[in-house]
Design a protein around this motif. Structure first.
Motif, PDB file in Angstrom:
ATOM      1  N   GLY A  59     -56.064 -12.478 -78.377  1.00 52.56           N
ATOM      2  CA  GLY A  59     -56.390 -13.473 -79.388  1.00 52.56           C
ATOM      3  C   GLY A  59     -55.625 -13.178 -80.659  1.00 52.56           C
ATOM      4  O   GLY A  59     -54.799 -12.272 -80.722  1.00 52.56           O
ATOM      5  N   ARG A  60     -55.891 -13.964 -81.700  1.00 53.55           N
ATOM      6  CA  ARG A  60     -55.222 -13.809 -83.000  1.00 53.55           C
ATOM      7  C   ARG A  60     -56.276 -13.789 -84.097  1.00 53.55           C
ATOM      8  O   ARG A  60     -57.279 -14.495 -84.042  1.00 53.55           O
ATOM      9  CB  ARG A  60     -54.268 -14.951 -83.253  1.00 53.55           C
ATOM     10  N   VAL A  61     -55.991 -12.976 -85.125  1.00 52.50           N
ATOM     11  CA  VAL A  61     -56.855 -12.880 -86.299  1.00 52.50           C
ATOM     12  C   VAL A  61     -56.041 -13.367 -87.484  1.00 52.50           C
ATOM     13  O   VAL A  61     -54.969 -12.838 -87.769  1.00 52.50           O
ATOM     14  CB  VAL A  61     -57.309 -11.429 -86.544  1.00 52.50           C
ATOM     15  N   ARG A  62     -56.560 -14.385 -88.181  1.00 55.53           N
ATOM     16  CA  ARG A  62     -55.838 -14.967 -89.315  1.00 55.53           C
ATOM     17  C   ARG A  62     -56.699 -14.911 -90.575  1.00 55.53           C
ATOM     18  O   ARG A  62     -57.905 -15.036 -90.518  1.00 55.53           O
ATOM     19  CB  ARG A  62     -55.484 -16.425 -89.019  1.00 55.53           C
ATOM     20  N   SER A  63     -55.990 -14.766 -91.710  1.00 61.47           N
ATOM     21  CA  SER A  63     -56.635 -14.841 -93.011  1.00 61.47           C
ATOM     22  C   SER A  63     -55.548 -15.121 -94.034  1.00 61.47           C
ATOM     23  O   SER A  63     -54.401 -14.690 -93.870  1.00 61.47           O
ATOM     24  CB  SER A  63     -57.338 -13.527 -93.361  1.00 61.47           C
ATOM     25  N   ALA A  64     -55.913 -15.826 -95.084  1.00 62.80           N
ATOM     26  CA  ALA A  64     -54.965 -16.086 -96.166  1.00 62.80           C
ATOM     27  C   ALA A  64     -54.583 -14.781 -96.865  1.00 62.80           C
ATOM     28  O   ALA A  64     -53.541 -14.696 -97.507  1.00 62.80           O
ATOM     29  CB  ALA A  64     -55.576 -17.067 -97.168  1.00 62.80           C
ATOM     30  N   ALA A  65     -55.404 -13.752 -96.728  1.00 63.54           N
ATOM     31  CA  ALA A  65     -55.115 -12.471 -97.360  1.00 63.54           C
ATOM     32  C   ALA A  65     -54.084 -11.651 -96.573  1.00 63.54           C
ATOM     33  O   ALA A  65     -53.467 -10.749 -97.127  1.00 63.54           O
ATOM     34  CB  ALA A  65     -56.400 -11.664 -97.492  1.00 63.54           C
ATOM     35  N   PHE A  66     -53.870 -11.966 -95.285  1.00 64.71           N
ATOM     36  CA  PHE A  66     -52.995 -11.163 -94.446  1.00 64.71           C
ATOM     37  C   PHE A  66     -51.543 -11.605 -94.567  1.00 64.71           C
ATOM     38  O   PHE A  66     -51.248 -12.784 -94.743  1.00 64.71           O
ATOM     39  CB  PHE A  66     -53.409 -11.246 -92.985  1.00 64.71           C
ATOM     40  N   VAL A  67     -50.637 -10.652 -94.413  1.00 63.38           N
ATOM     41  CA  VAL A  67     -49.203 -10.940 -94.396  1.00 63.38           C
ATOM     42  C   VAL A  67     -48.869 -11.774 -93.171  1.00 63.38           C
ATOM     43  O   VAL A  67     -48.127 -12.753 -93.251  1.00 63.38           O
ATOM     44  CB  VAL A  67     -48.387  -9.624 -94.399  1.00 63.38           C
ATOM     45  N   ALA A  68     -49.410 -11.388 -92.025  1.00 67.41           N
ATOM     46  CA  ALA A  68     -49.171 -12.087 -90.755  1.00 67.41           C
ATOM     47  C   ALA A  68     -50.445 -11.997 -89.925  1.00 67.41           C
ATOM     48  O   ALA A  68     -51.273 -11.102 -90.148  1.00 67.41           O
ATOM     49  CB  ALA A  68     -48.002 -11.448 -90.020  1.00 67.41           C
ATOM     50  N   PRO A  69     -50.612 -12.899 -88.961  1.00 67.64           N
ATOM     51  CA  PRO A  69     -51.797 -12.811 -88.100  1.00 67.64           C
ATOM     52  C   PRO A  69     -51.803 -11.503 -87.307  1.00 67.64           C
ATOM     53  O   PRO A  69     -50.749 -11.006 -86.907  1.00 67.64           O
ATOM     54  CB  PRO A  69     -51.658 -14.006 -87.152  1.00 67.64           C
ATOM     55  N   GLY A  70     -52.976 -10.961 -87.085  1.00 69.90           N
ATOM     56  CA  GLY A  70     -53.121  -9.777 -86.245  1.00 69.90           C
ATOM     57  C   GLY A  70     -53.262 -10.201 -84.796  1.00 69.90           C
ATOM     58  O   GLY A  70     -53.905 -11.211 -84.489  1.00 69.90           O
ATOM     59  N   VAL A  71     -52.654  -9.468 -83.897  1.00 71.42           N
ATOM     60  CA  VAL A  71     -52.717  -9.772 -82.470  1.00 71.42           C
ATOM     61  C   VAL A  71     -53.766  -8.863 -81.841  1.00 71.42           C
ATOM     62  O   VAL A  71     -53.672  -7.643 -81.914  1.00 71.42           O
ATOM     63  CB  VAL A  71     -51.344  -9.556 -81.802  1.00 71.42           C
ATOM     64  N   LEU A  72     -54.762  -9.479 -81.212  1.00 70.94           N
ATOM     65  CA  LEU A  72     -55.854  -8.728 -80.598  1.00 70.94           C
ATOM     66  C   LEU A  72     -55.436  -8.192 -79.235  1.00 70.94           C
ATOM     67  O   LEU A  72     -54.758  -8.880 -78.463  1.00 70.94           O
ATOM     68  CB  LEU A  72     -57.087  -9.612 -80.434  1.00 70.94           C
ATOM     69  N   ALA A  73     -55.858  -6.994 -78.948  1.00 72.58           N
ATOM     70  CA  ALA A  73     -55.625  -6.349 -77.656  1.00 72.58           C
ATOM     71  C   ALA A  73     -56.922  -5.664 -77.238  1.00 72.58           C
ATOM     72  O   ALA A  73     -57.768  -5.370 -78.079  1.00 72.58           O
ATOM     73  CB  ALA A  73     -54.500  -5.326 -77.783  1.00 72.58           C
ATOM     74  N   PRO A  74     -57.087  -5.395 -75.949  1.00 73.24           N
ATOM     75  CA  PRO A  74     -58.321  -4.729 -75.493  1.00 73.24           C
ATOM     76  C   PRO A  74     -58.475  -3.338 -76.101  1.00 73.24           C
ATOM     77  O   PRO A  74     -57.509  -2.594 -76.223  1.00 73.24           O
ATOM     78  CB  PRO A  74     -58.143  -4.633 -73.973  1.00 73.24           C
ATOM     79  N   GLU A  95     -62.988 -12.618-102.097  1.00 73.16           N
ATOM     80  CA  GLU A  95     -63.343 -12.588-100.679  1.00 73.16           C
ATOM     81  C   GLU A  95     -62.530 -13.627 -99.940  1.00 73.16           C
ATOM     82  O   GLU A  95     -62.413 -14.767-100.393  1.00 73.16           O
ATOM     83  CB  GLU A  95     -64.836 -12.857-100.488  1.00 73.16           C
ATOM     84  N   TYR A  96     -61.993 -13.232 -98.790  1.00 67.93           N
ATOM     85  CA  TYR A  96     -61.163 -14.125 -97.996  1.00 67.93           C
ATOM     86  C   TYR A  96     -61.758 -14.232 -96.595  1.00 67.93           C
ATOM     87  O   TYR A  96     -62.134 -13.224 -95.994  1.00 67.93           O
ATOM     88  CB  TYR A  96     -59.730 -13.597 -97.905  1.00 67.93           C
ATOM     89  N   PRO A  97     -61.826 -15.471 -96.071  1.00 64.48           N
ATOM     90  CA  PRO A  97     -62.336 -15.623 -94.713  1.00 64.48           C
ATOM     91  C   PRO A  97     -61.340 -15.069 -93.696  1.00 64.48           C
ATOM     92  O   PRO A  97     -60.135 -15.141 -93.879  1.00 64.48           O
ATOM     93  CB  PRO A  97     -62.509 -17.137 -94.547  1.00 64.48           C
ATOM     94  N   VAL A  98     -61.880 -14.490 -92.641  1.00 69.79           N
ATOM     95  CA  VAL A  98     -61.097 -13.998 -91.504  1.00 69.79           C
ATOM     96  C   VAL A  98     -61.535 -14.826 -90.313  1.00 69.79           C
ATOM     97  O   VAL A  98     -62.726 -14.934 -90.040  1.00 69.79           O
ATOM     98  CB  VAL A  98     -61.370 -12.495 -91.251  1.00 69.79           C
ATOM     99  N   GLU A  99     -60.587 -15.420 -89.614  1.00 68.49           N
ATOM    100  CA  GLU A  99     -60.907 -16.276 -88.469  1.00 68.49           C
ATOM    101  C   GLU A  99     -60.228 -15.729 -87.226  1.00 68.49           C
ATOM    102  O   GLU A  99     -59.031 -15.444 -87.226  1.00 68.49           O
ATOM    103  CB  GLU A  99     -60.443 -17.706 -88.723  1.00 68.49           C
ATOM    104  N   VAL A 100     -61.001 -15.592 -86.162  1.00 72.36           N
ATOM    105  CA  VAL A 100     -60.502 -15.090 -84.888  1.00 72.36           C
ATOM    106  C   VAL A 100     -60.465 -16.238 -83.906  1.00 72.36           C
ATOM    107  O   VAL A 100     -61.456 -16.925 -83.690  1.00 72.36           O
ATOM    108  CB  VAL A 100     -61.422 -13.980 -84.344  1.00 72.36           C
TER     109      VAL A 100
END
Length: 185
Positions: A59-74, A95-100
Motif C-alpha cells: 500500500g501507500r502512505v500519503r501526507s502533505a507533510a511528507f516529501v514522497a509517499p511511503g511504500v508499505l511492505a509486510p 497537525e497533518y493528516p496521514v492517509e493509507v
C-alpha cells in the motif's frame, strides 16, 4: 530462572515508555490503525509508520507533510505493514493528516502526524526497545564500581560448624535406629 516482581515491573515500565510516544488514529473504514513514530517530529526528519487493517500486503502512505509517499511492505511480525517517510523540511508546524491506501481492497486508514515549529526539537523519548538490556547501567557501573566485601567463600569457622552439625545429625539418626530395633523386639 524466574523473573521476580521487580524485573516484571521494570519490563512493564519499559513497554509503557516505548509505546507512549506513538500516536494511533482509528481506521476510517474498518478496525485498522496507523502508528506514527515519533508522533511529534521536527521538519526534515524521518518517521516510521506501522499500519494494521489492510487486506493486502502492500500500500501507500500519503501526507502533505511528507516529501514522497511511503511504500508499505509486510512487517516481520505480520499482519502489520511498515513504511518510512521523511517530513519535508519546509513543512510548517501543525497537525497533518496521514492517509493509507491499501492495495488489495478499498480500505482507507487515517492517522495524523504533528510537526513542530522550525528550530524546536521534540522531547527525547524512547521509540524502540533497547538492545543492551541495562539501559547504559553497565558503563556507569564500570566507571564507578560498587565496593565489594572480600570473601573467598566459607572459612574455617563455617567448616567446623558444618562438621559439628553433621555429627549431631549422624548421632541422632543412629540413636533413632537403635531405639526402633529395641522397640520392635
Amino acid at each position: 530462572m524466574r523473573a521476580g516482581p521487580l524485573a516484571l515491573s521494570a519490563a512493564t515500565a519499559a513497554v509503557v515508555l516505548v509505546t507512549v510516544p506513538v500516536a494511533t488514529a482509528p481506521a476510517a473504514d474498518r478496525g485498522g490503525s496507523v502508528l506514527v513514530s515519533p508522533a511529534t517530529v521536527a521538519a526534515g526528519t524521518d518517521v516510521d509508520l506501522r499500519v494494521s487493517g489492510c487486506d493486502g500486503t502492500t500500500g501507500r502512505v500519503r501526507s502533505a507533510a511528507f516529501v514522497a509517499p511511503g511504500v508499505l511492505a509486510p512487517a516481520a511480525d505480520r499482519p502489520a505493514l511498515i513504511a518510512e517517510a521523511r517530513v519535508n523540511s519546509a513543512t510548517a508546524a501543525g497537525e497533518y493528516p496521514v492517509e493509507v491506501a491499501c492495495d488489495g481492497g478499498d480500505t482507507t486508514i487515517r492517522g495524523t502526524v504533528r510537526v513542530l515549529a522550525h528550530g524546536s526539537a521534540p522531547a527525547p523519548t524512547p521509540t524502540a526497545l533497547v538492545h543492551a538490556g541495562g539501559g547504559g547501567a553497565a558503563a556507569r557501573l564500570a566507571a564507578h564500581p560498587a565496593p565489594r566485601a572480600v570473601s573467598d567463600g566459607p572459612g574455617t569457622r563455617h567448616a567446623v560448624i558444618g562438621l559439628v552439625l553433621t555429627a549431631i545429625a549422624a548421632v541422632a539418626v543412629a540413636f533413632r535406629s537403635v531405639r526402633r530395633r529395641r522397640s520392635s523386639r
